[in-house]
Write a protein that holds these residues in place. Structure first.
Motif, mmCIF file in Angstrom:
data_model
loop_
_atom_site.group_PDB
_atom_site.id
_atom_site.type_symbol
_atom_site.label_atom_id
_atom_site.label_comp_id
_atom_site.label_asym_id
_atom_site.label_seq_id
_atom_site.Cartn_x
_atom_site.Cartn_y
_atom_site.Cartn_z
ATOM 1 N N SER A 142 -20.854 67.033 55.250
ATOM 2 C CA SER A 142 -21.924 68.018 54.986
ATOM 3 C C SER A 142 -21.784 68.716 53.642
ATOM 4 C CB SER A 142 -21.984 69.064 56.114
ATOM 5 O OG SER A 142 -22.285 68.438 57.353
ATOM 6 N N ASP A 143 -21.053 68.092 52.702
ATOM 7 C CA ASP A 143 -20.964 68.633 51.349
ATOM 8 C C ASP A 143 -22.090 68.112 50.464
ATOM 9 O OD1 ASP A 143 -18.799 70.355 51.505
ATOM 10 O OD2 ASP A 143 -17.329 68.776 51.143
ATOM 11 N N VAL A 144 -22.799 67.113 50.946
ATOM 12 C CA VAL A 144 -23.911 66.510 50.216
ATOM 13 C C VAL A 144 -25.089 66.406 51.182
ATOM 14 C CG1 VAL A 144 -24.723 64.368 49.132
ATOM 15 C CG2 VAL A 144 -22.463 65.253 48.576
ATOM 16 N N HIS A 145 -26.301 66.591 50.669
ATOM 17 C CA HIS A 145 -27.494 66.522 51.514
ATOM 18 C C HIS A 145 -27.525 65.220 52.321
ATOM 19 C CE1 HIS A 145 -29.322 70.136 50.004
ATOM 20 N NE2 HIS A 145 -29.327 69.709 48.756
ATOM 21 N N GLN A 146 -27.916 65.325 53.566
ATOM 22 C CA GLN A 146 -27.937 64.184 54.468
ATOM 23 C C GLN A 146 -28.925 63.106 54.025
ATOM 24 O OE1 GLN A 146 -25.892 63.969 57.355
ATOM 25 N NE2 GLN A 146 -24.900 65.737 56.402
ATOM 26 N N ASP A 147 -29.979 63.497 53.308
ATOM 27 C CA ASP A 147 -31.042 62.545 52.978
ATOM 28 C C ASP A 147 -30.944 61.965 51.568
ATOM 29 O OD1 ASP A 147 -31.581 64.863 51.648
ATOM 30 O OD2 ASP A 147 -33.722 64.934 52.169
ATOM 31 N N ILE A 148 -29.810 62.142 50.876
ATOM 32 C CA ILE A 148 -29.715 61.587 49.531
ATOM 33 C C ILE A 148 -29.583 60.068 49.582
ATOM 34 C CG2 ILE A 148 -28.553 63.656 48.651
ATOM 35 C CD1 ILE A 148 -26.053 61.804 48.265
ATOM 36 N N ASP A 149 -30.019 59.427 48.517
ATOM 37 C CA ASP A 149 -29.825 57.989 48.350
ATOM 38 C C ASP A 149 -28.448 57.801 47.700
ATOM 39 O OD1 ASP A 149 -29.742 55.349 47.448
ATOM 40 O OD2 ASP A 149 -31.894 55.286 47.033
ATOM 41 N N VAL A 150 -27.459 57.494 48.517
ATOM 42 C CA VAL A 150 -26.074 57.429 48.038
ATOM 43 C C VAL A 150 -25.898 56.388 46.938
ATOM 44 C CG1 VAL A 150 -23.715 56.841 48.697
ATOM 45 C CG2 VAL A 150 -25.064 58.351 50.150
ATOM 46 N N ASP A 151 -26.505 55.219 47.101
ATOM 47 C CA ASP A 151 -26.379 54.178 46.074
ATOM 48 C C ASP A 151 -26.933 54.657 44.740
ATOM 49 O OD1 ASP A 151 -25.169 52.402 47.808
ATOM 50 O OD2 ASP A 151 -27.046 51.419 48.369
ATOM 51 N N SER A 152 -28.064 55.328 44.785
ATOM 52 C CA SER A 152 -28.686 55.826 43.565
ATOM 53 C C SER A 152 -27.835 56.896 42.897
ATOM 54 C CB SER A 152 -30.076 56.397 43.890
ATOM 55 O OG SER A 152 -30.678 56.944 42.727
ATOM 56 N N VAL A 153 -27.287 57.790 43.700
ATOM 57 C CA VAL A 153 -26.447 58.858 43.139
ATOM 58 C C VAL A 153 -25.166 58.270 42.550
ATOM 59 C CG1 VAL A 153 -25.121 60.938 43.669
ATOM 60 C CG2 VAL A 153 -27.396 60.625 44.648
ATOM 61 N N ALA A 154 -24.563 57.305 43.238
ATOM 62 C CA ALA A 154 -23.342 56.666 42.718
ATOM 63 C C ALA A 154 -23.617 55.980 41.388
ATOM 64 C CB ALA A 154 -22.803 55.670 43.736
ATOM 65 N N HIS A 155 -24.747 55.292 41.313
ATOM 66 C CA HIS A 155 -25.125 54.620 40.061
ATOM 67 C C HIS A 155 -25.329 55.649 38.949
ATOM 68 C CE1 HIS A 155 -26.894 51.362 37.641
ATOM 69 N NE2 HIS A 155 -27.742 52.281 37.218
ATOM 70 N N THR A 156 -26.049 56.719 39.270
ATOM 71 C CA THR A 156 -26.299 57.768 38.281
ATOM 72 C C THR A 156 -25.009 58.425 37.829
ATOM 73 O OG1 THR A 156 -28.482 58.215 39.222
ATOM 74 C CG2 THR A 156 -27.488 59.970 37.889
ATOM 75 N N LEU A 157 -24.088 58.622 38.763
ATOM 76 C CA LEU A 157 -22.806 59.242 38.427
ATOM 77 C C LEU A 157 -22.026 58.385 37.442
ATOM 78 C CD1 LEU A 157 -20.557 61.338 38.802
ATOM 79 C CD2 LEU A 157 -19.833 60.078 40.835
ATOM 80 N N VAL A 158 -21.923 57.088 37.720
ATOM 81 C CA VAL A 158 -21.185 56.196 36.822
ATOM 82 C C VAL A 158 -21.848 56.158 35.447
ATOM 83 C CG1 VAL A 158 -20.474 53.807 36.405
ATOM 84 C CG2 VAL A 158 -20.213 54.807 38.684
ATOM 85 N N CYS A 159 -23.173 56.056 35.423
ATOM 86 C CA CYS A 159 -23.885 56.054 34.142
ATOM 87 C C CYS A 159 -23.624 57.349 33.377
ATOM 88 C CB CYS A 159 -25.384 55.885 34.367
ATOM 89 S SG CYS A 159 -25.885 54.254 34.956
#
Length: 215
Positions: A142-159
């Motif tokens: 519960s440290d991150v919103h339940q409805d986030i797109d995890v793959d998208s956020v991971a990609h954005t983070l690496v970029c």
């Protein structure tokens, strides 16, 4: 044993010299003769360990991969939340990049499109997988919103991490990178962390910026 130790030291010296040149000049612009001269070894010594420049690039990428996995595993064993471990991983890698040329060269090789030999994964693929795993756990915690797109956020983070390093390395002094990483995390935290938990991670980003900048 003494001969084996000397051989290992010579190999490490050659890798360090190659990494320094790859980092400063780029892979394509660096020759084996320049690496030999920079390492202070003979051509025979270089060819004993590495048959081609591609082998040196692969060795650097292997070290980078081992380092990121070892750091991630170490952080996982310290009882941090998954999001904190992920944040600490980004600052830890930044700190190691400042301390020596091998990880800096690994990033430059990755961004230059130097082929990565299987079964070694491409660094960006590996980092996305690490980020995805930690973010999935962060959702469960519960440290991150339940409805986030995890793959998208991971990609954005690496970029974002790679871009911070590449752009900052070109335009700003190395000492500015911790601040840029903290700024990146402030933006991500506002977008994916519930309001009730944001203060904790904003404070953590500021503390990691300070710690990284003073090491």
């Amino acid at each position: 044993m003494a001969r084996q130790l000397r051989a290992e030291q010579t190999r490490a010296t050659i890798i360090g010299a190659a990494a320094d040149l790859f980092d400063r000049r780029g892979y394509e612009s660096t020759t084996l003769s320049e690496i030999v001269a920079h390492a202070g070894v003979t051509k025979g010594a270089l060819y004993f360990h590495f048959a081609a420049k591609e082998d040196l690039a692969h060795a650097i990428l292997e070290i980078q991969s081992r380092t990121s996995r070892r750091l991630a595993k170490d952080l996982d064993g310290r009882g941090y939340s998954s999001l904190e471990a992920l944040m600490r991983l980004t600052f830890g890698m930044a700190r190691l990049c400042v301390q020596g040329p091998v990880l800096r060269a690994g990033l430059r090789l990755a961004t230059a499109g130097v082929p990565v030999r299987p079964p070694l994964p491409h660094p960006f693929t590996e980092w996305r997988e690490i980020a995805t795993s930690r973010l999935l756990d962060a959702v469960r915690q519960s440290d991150v919103h339940q409805d986030i797109d995890v793959d998208s956020v991971a990609h954005t983070l690496v970029c974002s991490v790679v871009g911070t390093r590449v752009v900052g390395g070109t335009l700003e002094p190395a000492g500015r990178e911790p601040r840029r990483l903290a700024e990146m995390w402030y933006i991500l935290i506002r977008g994916m962390v519930p309001v009730t938990r944001r203060a904790r991670y904003v404070t953590l980003a500021a503390r990691l910026e300070q710690e990284t900048g003073t090491t």
